[in-house]
Design an enzyme around this catalytic site. Structure first.
Site, short mmCIF file in Angstrom:
data_model
loop_
_atom_site.label_atom_id
_atom_site.label_comp_id
_atom_site.label_asym_id
_atom_site.label_seq_id
_atom_site.Cartn_x
_atom_site.Cartn_y
_atom_site.Cartn_z
N GLU A 495 0.86 -1.19 0.00
CA GLU A 495 0.00 0.00 0.00
C GLU A 495 0.89 1.24 0.00
OE1 GLU A 495 -2.11 -0.87 3.61
OE2 GLU A 495 -2.63 -2.83 2.79
N GLU A 526 -3.78 -6.97 3.09
CA GLU A 526 -2.54 -7.50 3.65
C GLU A 526 -2.35 -8.99 3.38
OE1 GLU A 526 -4.56 -5.39 5.18
OE2 GLU A 526 -3.27 -3.63 5.38
N GLN A 548 1.99 -1.96 5.80
CA GLN A 548 2.22 -0.55 6.12
C GLN A 548 2.61 -0.31 7.58
OE1 GLN A 548 -0.95 2.53 5.11
NE2 GLN A 548 0.60 2.78 3.52
N ASP A 551 1.00 -3.03 13.22
CA ASP A 551 -0.31 -3.34 13.80
C ASP A 551 -1.23 -4.05 12.79
OD1 ASP A 551 -0.47 -1.50 16.51
OD2 ASP A 551 0.81 -0.65 14.95
N HIS A 593 -1.00 2.38 15.89
CA HIS A 593 0.20 2.82 15.18
C HIS A 593 1.42 2.80 16.09
CE1 HIS A 593 -3.05 4.47 12.70
NE2 HIS A 593 -2.21 4.29 11.70
#
Ligand SMILES: Cc1ncc(C[n+]2csc(CCOP(=O)(O)OP(=O)(O)O)c2C)c(N)n1
Ligand SMILES: [Mg+2]
Length: 804
Positions: A495, A526, A548, A551, A593
């Site tokens: 991504e 994913e 990305q 998490d 994050h």
């Protein structure tokens, strides 16, 4: 009818008849294998069986259009297809049913996977690739429903890359102009899984030569299509994927699984479109049956109506094929009966051979053990007990290696206090058996070949006066630039990886420089990003797939754990996927994050390498190492490290860092502090504060969690400090516990400890948002100071008085 068939096939009458009867023979042998296989389980010779009965004819049709270089990614019903292409045979099929651990006899998995889990050997014994374009290839099956789909996408995407990137055209071992199809098979009920839809969508977006066959028998074990599929009709709900006026989308076919000529026509047309134009295909093969029910674990009479069972009998694909052959005048009933008889005899004899071959080495082991046991009985004061144990081993039905080891251990326990050479001999035999069985059952978790990541020699980074000081993100960018320049097989995707060069600019400008085919964006998916990497790596390419944020790895963790991490093991070194999964995590902001669930990850991923570099130079050194090795790895970069300044090594594209070698960041004498990743910087600050109080901490960055400190450096530090603290930002008992187990148990450092070993981790909850959220959720300088100071206070209260 035979005339028109011959006309269509453009072959002679005799050739046509031979082909049809050959097909009938293969299907019949396959059916016999299913029937006998079930009996073998029910009589106790095998533990579990799942078979391809009822799905034979469609697989014959598929096999006709499966060419050299093509790949299969399928599931446990595909024995007929595997037999038809010579990728497996009846004897090997039974060897797997019995769990024969001999890789020559059971090349799919060396007895490690249950039956019906197919795969071909893609690599040689030394770990190097075999040529793929002169053979039929199958990726190794796994059990979780629909998990064959993610890698299917990558297997197909490889053809696209080989066709579109002319710089790859010399790699003819893997592809000839991208002409290879990736054939996928999946059961109707398994299409209820999210991964199926994710992959179907991605395949349509990418327009890759992926030919998906859905074997639809209306059930998933006992659960009918009405619980599985909207409108109970896959063709109907898939129709939105049908190609449009721009040629984008899938060609979708629906065909009855008992109709041999219609199936052949369908596969012929579909495979041509797929191969020539890279049009993705779905063939919905419906009206299939399951004559023996789902597996040996139960009978389908429990959940199918009488009407359904009657229909299944009538529309059994073999019955229908026979009818067609006779009605078309291709052969008589007698000819077919003769084929059936021969098939039954052939399969029975193959089954017997497989059983005898499986049993022979076990009997040899047993007899060798019995010889020693009898001598021990004569020499021991427990003659009778040993004699009884020996004769029950001799007479045991369904003998396993386990039984021999259990008996030996019982005798060794009985004679614990006796000293004689026969007992020693028995002990020696036990050790030999343990070693041999460890090779059979515990080997090949990681690459054992020459390209193992552990065999890549270290090359130090070189710095000069001219070395630039850059942001961390520019360091990894320079590493990727050099990699893409060096090796055309390397591709990066994920991504936001393409146009903007990832959210932290590790690939900034590299799509412009190397083209969209090398550095590219993907949808938010994913699971299938990782599947894409698996398939590409299996076909000789070198993918760097990006997730990305750490998490969001959870979406992909299933396929990483089930497929990548088990691949070497479940094929006993027969397949490999040298791929890199790049992500970033540990510390930034908020619940999704700044996660660092490293314990969960390393526990799910034994079989992969898991690297946790503290900065971008270390990350670059690891990327270089991994790109020279043939192992799959996850690299977790520090999310808060991209803007920190680092010195760019002059040999950014060449230097390698070894895996499993911790680095001592600060030398000290009082306490050993073991950590990794973003915690290194916090630990450095805490060490400076402790130093002010006269406490000298030795700070060690483990750098890689899998493998962990292979040369046992940490215990050497503990021998000096006699105290140890493990620090990270995972939950309590997460990766700190793993490190503690490795250092205390595996390195036996407990012997050198003067104080209780301690861990410092994040709180049990996910980290809260904001500066204070981070401070009160994650370990911080003050907490590290307190824990280590208190440890010193307990050790020497006079010198380090309590300060709170
Ligand atoms: C993720 C997962 N959930 C459950 C199972 C147990 N299971 C094995 S096969 C199966 C049914 C699959 O049905 P279908 O896809 O229609 O294939 P069929 O066996 O009918 O050919 C289930 C639920 C599994 N293997 N994996
Ligand atoms: Mg089904």
């Amino acid at each position: 009818m035979i005339d028109s068939a011959v006309e269509n096939a453009a072959i002679s009458r005799e050739e046509f008849k031979k082909e049809v009867l050959d097909d009938f023979r293969i299907a019949t042998e396959s059916r016999q294998a299913s029937l006998i296989g079930r009996k073998e389980v029910l009589t106790g010779k095998a533990k579990f069986g799942i078979f391809g009965d009822g799905k034979e004819v469609a697989q014959l049709a598929m096999s006709k259009f499966f060419n050299h270089g093509d790949f299969r990614s399928g599931y446990y019903r595909d024995q007929t297809f595997m037999f038809a292409k010579g990728m497996s045979n009846v004897r090997e099929f039974f060897a797997q049913l019995y769990a024969d651990p001999d890789v020559e006899r059971e090349p799919c998995s060396a007895g490690r996977s249950m039956n019906g889990h197919f795969g071909t050997r893609l690599i040689n014994e030394d770990g190097t690739w075999k040529r793929q374009t002169n053979r039929y290839n199958s990726s190794a099956d796994i059990s979780p429903t629909a998990s064959q789909m993610p890698r299917l996408l990558g297997l197909a995407y490889a053809s696209k890359l080989y066709r579109e990137n002319k710089a790859l055209s010399n790699l003819t071992d893997y592809s000839i102009n991208g002409n290879e199809i990736a054939f996928g098979t999946i059961g109707n009920a398994s299409t209820s899984e999210g991964g199926f839809w994710e992959v179907v969508n991605a395949g349509g977006v990418l327009q890759v030569p992926m030919l998906i066959s859905i074997w639809d028998d209306e059930y998933g074990i006992s659960v009918h299509a009405k619980y599985q599929t909207t409108k109970e009709n896959l063709s109907s709900i898939l129709s939105g994927f049908q190609t449009d006026e721009h040629g984008k989308g899938y060609e979708i076919f629906t065909v009855n699984g008992w109709n041999y000529p219609a199936l052949i026509k369908t596969y012929q047309k579909a495979s041509k479109l797929c191969r020539d134009f890279h049009t993705p295909i779905i063939i919905h093969v419906n009206e299939l049956t399951q004559p023996q029910g789902h597996s040996t674990s139960g009978s389908h009479e429990r959940y199918k109506s009488k009407e359904r069972l009657k229909w299944e009998e009538e529309y059994d694909c073999l019955t229908q094929m026979k009818l067609w052959i006779v009605e078309s005048g291709i052969a008589t009933v007698d000819e077919l009966t003769a084929i059936e008889k021969d098939a039954a005899i052939f399969v029975k004899s193959e089954q017997k051979a497989a059983w005898n071959n499986f049993l022979k080495p076990i009997l040899e082991d047993r007899d060798m053990a019995i010889g020693v046991m009898e001598r021990l009985a004569a020499a021991s004061s427990h003659t009778n007990e040993i004699g009884n144990l020996t004769s029950s081993l001799k007479n045991k039905d369904e003998l396993n290696r386990k039984d021999i080891l259990v008996s030996i251990n019982q005798m060794l326990r009985l004679t614990l206090n006796e000293k004689n050479t026969n007992r020693d001999e028995l002990h020696q035999l036990l050790n030999n058996f343990k070693r041999e069985n460890a090779e059979k059952y515990n080997s090949y978790i990681y690459s054992q070949g020459e390209e193992s990541a552990l065999k890549i020699a270290k090359i130090n980074p070189i710095y000069s006066e001219n070395s630039k000081i850059l942001d961390g993100r520019e360091i990894v960018q320079a590493c990727f630039d050099a990699a893409l320049q060096r090796d055309e097989r390397i591709i990066a995707f994920g991504e936001d990886v393409g146009k903007i060069g990832d959210v932290n600019q590790g690939f900034a400008g590299l799509q412009e420089k190397y083209g969209e085919i090398r550095v590219t964006d993907t949808g938010i998916r994913e699971l299938s990003i990782i599947g894409q990497a698996i398939g590409l790596a299996m076909r000789g390419l070198r993918p760097i797939a990006e997730i990305q944020y750490l998490d969001y790895l959870l979406y992909a963790l299933q396929i990483m754990s089930d497929d990548i991490a088990t691949l070497q093991y479940r094929t006993m070194g027969g397949q490999k996927v040298p791929l890199i999964i790049r992500t970033r995590g540990h510390r930034l902001e908020g619940v999704w994050h700044s996660g660092s669930p490293m314990g969960m990850i390393i526990n799910a991923l034994r079989g992969m390498r898991v690297l946790v570099p503290r900065n971008m130079t270390q990350a670059a050194g690891f990327y270089n190492t991994l790109l020279k090795s043939d192992e799959p790895a996850l690299v977790v970069e520090c999310l808060n490290g991209y803007r920190l300044k680092e010195k760019l090594p002059d040999n950014i594209g060449e230097f390698n860092l070894p895996l499993g070698e911790p680095e001592t960041l600060i030398s000290g004498t009082d306490v050993t502090l073991v950590t990794y990743g973003s915690c290194c910087r916090i630990a450095e600050e805490a060490c400076a504060e402790l130093e002010k109080q006269g406490i000298s901490v030795e700070l060690i960055d483990v750098q890689t969690l899998l493998p962990f400190d292979i040369n046992h450096q940490i215990v050497e530090s503990i021998k000096k400090t006699n105290k140890v603290v493990f620090l990270d930002e995972d939950v309590p008992g997460g990766a700190t516990s793993f490190m503690m187990q490795q250092v205390l148990e595996m390195q036996e450092s407990y012997k050198y400890l003067d104080t209780q070993p301690l861990t410092i981790s994040a709180k049990e909850h996910r980290p809260a948002y904001g500066t204070d959220g981070d401070y009160f959720s994650k370990p911080n300088v003050e907490e590290i100071f307190d824990v280590i100071y208190k440890m010193m206070h307990e050790y020497n209260p006079n010198r380090y008085p309590s300060w709170v």
